[in-house]
Structure formats: C-alpha cells, structure tokens
Design a protein around this motif. Structure first.
Motif, mmCIF file in Angstrom:
data_model
loop_
_atom_site.group_PDB
_atom_site.id
_atom_site.type_symbol
_atom_site.label_atom_id
_atom_site.label_comp_id
_atom_site.label_asym_id
_atom_site.label_seq_id
_atom_site.Cartn_x
_atom_site.Cartn_y
_atom_site.Cartn_z
ATOM 1 N N GLY A 121 0.840 -1.191 0.000
ATOM 2 C CA GLY A 121 0.000 0.000 0.000
ATOM 3 C C GLY A 121 0.870 1.234 0.000
ATOM 4 N N THR A 122 0.354 2.333 0.543
ATOM 5 C CA THR A 122 1.131 3.567 0.611
ATOM 6 C C THR A 122 1.456 3.908 2.060
ATOM 7 N N CYS A 123 2.558 4.625 2.240
ATOM 8 C CA CYS A 123 2.995 4.987 3.592
ATOM 9 C C CYS A 123 3.708 6.332 3.548
ATOM 10 N N THR A 124 4.069 6.819 4.719
ATOM 11 C CA THR A 124 4.941 7.980 4.813
ATOM 12 C C THR A 124 6.205 7.537 5.546
ATOM 13 N N PHE A 125 7.198 8.434 5.601
ATOM 14 C CA PHE A 125 8.426 8.137 6.320
ATOM 15 C C PHE A 125 8.697 9.252 7.314
ATOM 16 N N GLY A 126 9.031 8.850 8.547
ATOM 17 C CA GLY A 126 9.307 9.823 9.586
ATOM 18 C C GLY A 126 10.696 10.400 9.461
ATOM 19 N N ALA A 127 11.031 11.311 10.360
ATOM 20 C CA ALA A 127 12.353 11.934 10.356
ATOM 21 C C ALA A 127 13.460 10.916 10.587
ATOM 22 N N ASP A 128 13.104 9.763 11.199
ATOM 23 C CA ASP A 128 14.089 8.716 11.448
ATOM 24 C C ASP A 128 14.279 7.797 10.249
ATOM 25 N N GLY A 129 13.563 8.074 9.156
ATOM 26 C CA GLY A 129 13.725 7.275 7.950
ATOM 27 C C GLY A 129 12.947 5.972 7.949
ATOM 28 N N LYS A 130 12.076 5.762 8.952
ATOM 29 C CA LYS A 130 11.318 4.519 9.051
ATOM 30 C C LYS A 130 9.901 4.702 8.517
ATOM 31 N N ALA A 131 9.378 3.652 7.873
ATOM 32 C CA ALA A 131 8.036 3.705 7.301
ATOM 33 C C ALA A 131 6.993 3.807 8.404
ATOM 34 N N THR A 132 5.958 4.605 8.154
ATOM 35 C CA THR A 132 4.883 4.769 9.117
ATOM 36 C C THR A 132 3.582 5.059 8.368
ATOM 37 N N ASP A 133 2.470 5.038 9.068
ATOM 38 C CA ASP A 133 1.160 5.375 8.500
ATOM 39 C C ASP A 133 0.883 4.576 7.230
ATOM 40 N N LEU A 134 1.035 3.249 7.331
ATOM 41 C CA LEU A 134 0.770 2.384 6.178
ATOM 42 C C LEU A 134 -0.728 2.258 5.944
ATOM 43 N N GLN A 135 -1.159 2.557 4.730
ATOM 44 C CA GLN A 135 -2.547 2.365 4.313
ATOM 45 C C GLN A 135 -2.574 1.189 3.347
ATOM 46 N N SER A 136 -3.012 0.038 3.832
ATOM 47 C CA SER A 136 -2.952 -1.195 3.050
ATOM 48 C C SER A 136 -3.821 -1.104 1.795
ATOM 49 N N ASN A 137 -3.211 -1.431 0.667
ATOM 50 C CA ASN A 137 -3.926 -1.439 -0.611
ATOM 51 C C ASN A 137 -3.018 -2.069 -1.666
ATOM 52 N N GLU A 162 18.068 15.714 3.584
ATOM 53 C CA GLU A 162 17.032 14.767 3.993
ATOM 54 C C GLU A 162 17.646 13.496 4.561
ATOM 55 N N SER A 163 18.649 13.672 5.418
ATOM 56 C CA SER A 163 19.296 12.557 6.082
ATOM 57 C C SER A 163 19.555 12.945 7.531
ATOM 58 N N SER A 164 20.306 12.129 8.241
ATOM 59 C CA SER A 164 20.606 12.393 9.642
ATOM 60 C C SER A 164 21.888 11.670 10.024
ATOM 61 N N VAL A 165 22.417 11.984 11.199
ATOM 62 C CA VAL A 165 23.632 11.322 11.671
ATOM 63 C C VAL A 165 23.401 9.816 11.778
ATOM 64 N N ASP A 166 22.255 9.415 12.312
ATOM 65 C CA ASP A 166 21.973 7.990 12.466
ATOM 66 C C ASP A 166 21.936 7.277 11.121
ATOM 67 N N LEU A 167 21.346 7.915 10.116
ATOM 68 C CA LEU A 167 21.214 7.272 8.813
ATOM 69 C C LEU A 167 22.554 7.097 8.101
ATOM 70 N N ILE A 168 23.453 8.059 8.273
ATOM 71 C CA ILE A 168 24.719 7.978 7.530
ATOM 72 C C ILE A 168 25.845 7.360 8.344
ATOM 73 N N THR A 169 25.593 7.015 9.600
ATOM 74 C CA THR A 169 26.671 6.533 10.467
ATOM 75 C C THR A 169 27.455 5.344 9.891
ATOM 76 N N PRO A 170 26.810 4.258 9.419
ATOM 77 C CA PRO A 170 27.606 3.138 8.890
ATOM 78 C C PRO A 170 28.535 3.551 7.743
ATOM 79 N N ALA A 171 28.006 4.339 6.802
ATOM 80 C CA ALA A 171 28.824 4.782 5.676
ATOM 81 C C ALA A 171 29.904 5.749 6.126
ATOM 82 N N ALA A 172 29.542 6.681 7.001
ATOM 83 C CA ALA A 172 30.499 7.687 7.465
ATOM 84 C C ALA A 172 31.620 7.059 8.277
#
Length: 275
Positions: free
Chosen positions: A76-92, A231-241
């Motif tokens: 279905g469709t969803c949004t993504f929070g500031a933490d980069g995780k999927a949320t508000d899934l509308q099943s379809n 549109e990223s954060s320290v947590d998201l880039i930590t492994p690569a950085a």
C-alpha cells in the motif's frame, strides 16, 4: 519530507525476515527507498540519465514491475518519519505510485545550491587515485559505478546517479573543477566529496563549503543541520560515514575482551595459595 506518500512493497524471505522497497514521484523526480523491514530507509534520487521510460511515473512503474518480478508484494502507501522509518501504512495491494506536487527539478544554479565545491589536482592520475579510494569506502552503502567520458583516460565516478562533470578536461595537465550540489543529488554525493577531501594528498585539493560559505566540520556528527538539508541524519549515515572515516567508529561492547573472568580466576587461585 513529512507528508510525502510512498508506494511500499515487501519481500518476505523463507527464514521469516523481510526487506522493503518504496517508490514515489516528487516534484517530477523519481525517488526510491530500500532496506530491512522496520529499519531506516534513506531517500535516494534516481538520475534521469538511467531512466528507460519516458517520465518519472512510467519509470517508477517499470522499476516497480522489476521488483514484483523478484518476489516483492505491494502493501500500500505509507509515509516516512524523520528517522527514515516507514509509518502510517494504508494497506492497498492495488495502490498506484504517489505523485507529490512540487517544483520540477531544474539544473543546479548558484542561488539554489546547498553545497559548493572545488577540486584541483596536478594530474588526472593523481585525482583518479583519490576518487578511487573514496568510491571504495562508500560502495558498500551507496550505488557507486564508473562511467566512461570522451577524452578522459579513466572512468568518472557516478554516485547515486550524480557525477562531477569535469567538462572540457582532456585528461592531460592540471585539473580544476568547480561545481555545486543540491539536496536532490542525495547525501551520497555529499559524503563522496567529503571523503575525497579527507583522503586528498598534497597533489589533490578538495574544498567543500556550505551555501553560505561556512566550513563543514571534519566530524559529521556536528553537522546535523547540513545532513537534514539533504534529507538525512547522523543515524542514517553513520555506517557509511564510519567506513569513510568521516566520523569515529563506534566501539562495540560485544567485541571488548575485558579479561575480567581470567583476572578473577587468578585472584582466587592466589588467595588459595596464601591461605
């Protein structure tokens, strides 16, 4: 950006684990996200030079079809929070790829750039060596490849669809290239330039500054606002950085051998001898 809706698909493995893939058309550009279910999925632009269909929506549908051929199922469709995780899934399972209104991407100009950079080198070979190291450090985390360019003796790097142009260079003599990045180019391109800056030798100079001319700290943990711009954060880039050397590597407690057990055992033995 909060409020953007994405089409979310999932691949379920036989061992009970799963991974997700998401796609959206935003302001006329195509973006995807992918990663393990429940974990952060970074927003990545798809360069138009790699499209095989006419238009972002058509290219998105083509790529979605490729994913379903590999076993992904539309949730279905969803949004993504500031933490980069999927949320508000509308099943379809019959949902279409969302298209967010916005300004269609334009060529980068001085007024809309988020980063400016300048690369100089005594020779193309010396520059190539630095670029090769930077690509090697990031290739496990971002889509990195080499593209041929007429007149240049080696390939030029392509990071998540972005590449430094090096227009007019023939591969002979000194190299000087100045350019800019926008958030649409992705945080991978930013990390590539900063990794080049880090590993540059005396023969190669890489200057990278913010849009206002401010310097970028060598420790990216101190640049949360800049990462948010991309549109990223320290947590998201930590492994690569960490792999690139842009932030210090974390110490995993599970890998630390304190020797406490041996010390305690030796102390007990010594106590018995004394008695």
């Amino acid at each position: 950006m909060a409020g953007e809706r994405w089409l979310l698909a999932r691949y379920n493995r036989s061992d009970g684990t799963s991974k997700d893939w998401a796609v959206a058309v935003i302001g006329g550009d195509l973006f995807v996200r992918f990663g393990k279910t429940g974990q952060a999925m970074q927003k990545k632009p798809i360069a138009k030079s790699s499209w095989k269909s006419s238009g972002a929506a058509a290219e998105g549908r083509r790529r979605l079809w490729e994913q379903t051929e590999q076993g992904y199922e539309i949730l279905g469709t969803c949004t993504f929070g500031a933490d980069g995780k999927a949320t508000d899934l509308q099943s379809n399972p019959a949902a279409e790829i969302p298209a967010a209104e916005g300004v269609t991407s334009r060529p980068a100009t001085m007024k809309d750039a988020d980063i400016f950079f300048e690369i100089t080198a005594v020779s193309w070979q010396r520059l190539f060596e630095v670029m090769e190291v930077a690509v090697g450090r990031l290739s496990d985390h971002y889509e990195c490849r080499w593209s041929t360019r007429e007149g240049i003796p080696t390939g030029v790097p392509v990071i998540e669809g972005w590449t430094p142009a090096f227009d007019g260079h023939t591969g002979i003599g000194r190299v000087r290239h100045a350019g800019s990045l926008r958030r649409a180019n992705g945080v991978g391109a930013l990390l590539f330039l900063l990794t080049m800056r880090l590993v540059a030798s005396a023969d190669v100079t890489v200057n990278v500054v913010k849009a206002d001319g401010g310097t970028i700290d060598k420790d990216l943990r101190k640049e949360a606002a800049l990462l948010a711009t991309f549109e990223s954060s320290v947590d998201l880039i930590t492994p690569a950085a960490e792999d690139a050397g842009l932030i210090p590597k974390r110490i995993k407690l599970s890998q630390i051998d304190t020797g406490q057990a041996d010390y305690w055992g030796s102390s007990q033995n010594l106590f018995k001898i004394v008695r």
